[in-house]
Design an enzyme around this catalytic site. Structure first.
Site, mmCIF file in Angstrom:
data_model
loop_
_atom_site.group_PDB
_atom_site.id
_atom_site.type_symbol
_atom_site.label_atom_id
_atom_site.label_comp_id
_atom_site.label_asym_id
_atom_site.label_seq_id
_atom_site.Cartn_x
_atom_site.Cartn_y
_atom_site.Cartn_z
ATOM 1 C CG ASP A 68 0.759 -1.209 7.873
ATOM 2 O OD1 ASP A 68 1.629 -2.096 7.935
ATOM 3 O OD2 ASP A 68 0.869 0.110 7.874
ATOM 4 C CG HIS A 126 0.064 4.401 4.811
ATOM 5 N ND1 HIS A 126 -0.686 3.394 5.627
ATOM 6 C CD2 HIS A 126 -0.923 5.209 4.474
ATOM 7 C CE1 HIS A 126 -1.727 3.938 5.741
ATOM 8 N NE2 HIS A 126 -1.999 5.016 4.995
ATOM 9 C CG HIS A 184 -4.035 -0.032 6.824
ATOM 10 N ND1 HIS A 184 -3.912 0.602 8.003
ATOM 11 C CD2 HIS A 184 -2.974 0.399 6.217
ATOM 12 C CE1 HIS A 184 -2.811 1.124 8.419
ATOM 13 N NE2 HIS A 184 -2.011 0.981 7.193
ATOM 14 C CG ASP A 243 4.939 3.020 7.451
ATOM 15 O OD1 ASP A 243 3.888 3.440 6.639
ATOM 16 O OD2 ASP A 243 4.503 2.169 8.274
ATOM 17 C CG HIS A 244 4.053 0.009 4.364
ATOM 18 N ND1 HIS A 244 4.196 -1.305 4.674
ATOM 19 C CD2 HIS A 244 3.735 0.785 5.372
ATOM 20 C CE1 HIS A 244 3.752 -1.358 5.849
ATOM 21 N NE2 HIS A 244 3.338 -0.092 6.372
ATOM 22 C CG HIS A 302 -0.515 -0.005 2.517
ATOM 23 N ND1 HIS A 302 0.375 -0.796 3.184
ATOM 24 C CD2 HIS A 302 -0.500 0.845 3.515
ATOM 25 C CE1 HIS A 302 0.856 -0.627 4.303
ATOM 26 N NE2 HIS A 302 0.203 0.663 4.777
ATOM 27 C CG HIS A 352 4.243 -1.747 11.370
ATOM 28 N ND1 HIS A 352 4.806 -0.804 11.634
ATOM 29 C CD2 HIS A 352 3.292 -1.544 10.174
ATOM 30 C CE1 HIS A 352 4.511 0.297 10.693
ATOM 31 N NE2 HIS A 352 3.869 -0.433 9.875
#
Ligand code: ZN
Ligand code: FE
Length: 253
Positions: free
Chosen positions: A131, A56, A112, A58-59, A54, A169
């Site tokens: 996530d 975001h 999400h 942090d990905h 996805h 995570h």
């Protein structure tokens, strides 16, 4: 195919899927480029594909630098063409993505985010869940509905029990406390927590988990369980209602 877990940022995991024969690799959700580059260069491996679950940051944070350095191609979901940086290869729900020796089925699992997907390497029985499904938890519902997230999580129930789950995570310990609060008599959960604590004490990841473990222990996959419903005073409610309540409680946990 070898999977290497690469810790990134504060509590993210990126994953290298390494074809050891050809010294080629895919990376799943590179939060940042540096730890990935360190591993690849040290082991003399060429990065060929970047797989994003996805959009975001942090990905996808490492997309641009990794693409530039290795001339790797970025793979992402059709719905998120505008949100996944440097996207090259567009995949759809249900499609089998295949390049070199890498072969994964794409499944759209919204909740999400609306464009969230997972990569299921069904031959090796590995699934990269981003996530959406965590070990002993699930992602926050930022864009989708409770119904979408509930259905996305239900998808995982149909996979072979020994399938390994690689999530985005390291949230497992905190998730385990939540599970235990509303599922206090779950013996499998208690046993899993012993192993989780052992790993954390030894500075080891608690991933991968398995479908079997998650079906037995992850409260968000167990919302039709009567003991859990009782612990919430939700005896006459259905799985979706119970899941929604649990998701709300977890947000404030
Ligand atoms: Zn996310
Ligand atoms: Fe994340």
């Amino acid at each position: 195919m070898k999977i290497e877990i690469i810790p990134c940022l504060k509590d993210n995991y990126s994953y290298l899927i390494i074809d050891e024969k050809n010294k080629k690799a895919c990376v799943v959700d590179p939060s940042e480029a540096k730890p990935i580059i360190n591993y690849l260069d040290k082991h003399n491996i060429q990065l060929t594909f970047i797989l994003n679950t996805h959009h975001h940051y942090d990905h996808v944070g490492g997309n641009s630098e990794l693409k530039k350095k290795y001339n790797a191609k970025v793979v992402g979901y059709i719905y998120d063409i505008k949100r996944i940086p440097n996207i090259d290869i567009i995949v759809k729900d249900g499609e089998i993505w295949e390049e070199n020796n890498f072969k994964a089925k794409i499944k759209h699992i919204p909740g999400h985010t609306l464009g969230h997907i997972c990569f299921h390497f069904f031959n090796e029985k590995n699934i990269f869940t981003g996530d959406t499904l965590f070990s002993l938890g699930c992602g926050k519902i930022f864009e989708g509905t409770y119904l979408q997230m509930h259905e996305s999580l239900n998808f995982f129930k149909s996979l072979p029990l020994e399938t390994k789950i690689y999530c985005g995570h390291e949230y497992t310990l905190k998730n385990s406390n939540f599970c235990l609060k509303y599922d206090p008599d779950n013996k499998n959960l208690k046993n899993k927590i012993i192993n989780i604590k052992k790993n954390i004490k030894n500075n080891l990841p608690t991933v991968p988990s398995t479908i079997k473990d998650e079906l037995e222990c992850n409260i968000f996959l167990r919302s039709s369980n009567h003991d859990i419903q009782s612990s919430l005073n939700f005896n006459n409610k259905n799985s979706l209602e119970t899941f929604s309540k649990l998701r709300d409680l977890k947000d404030d946990f």
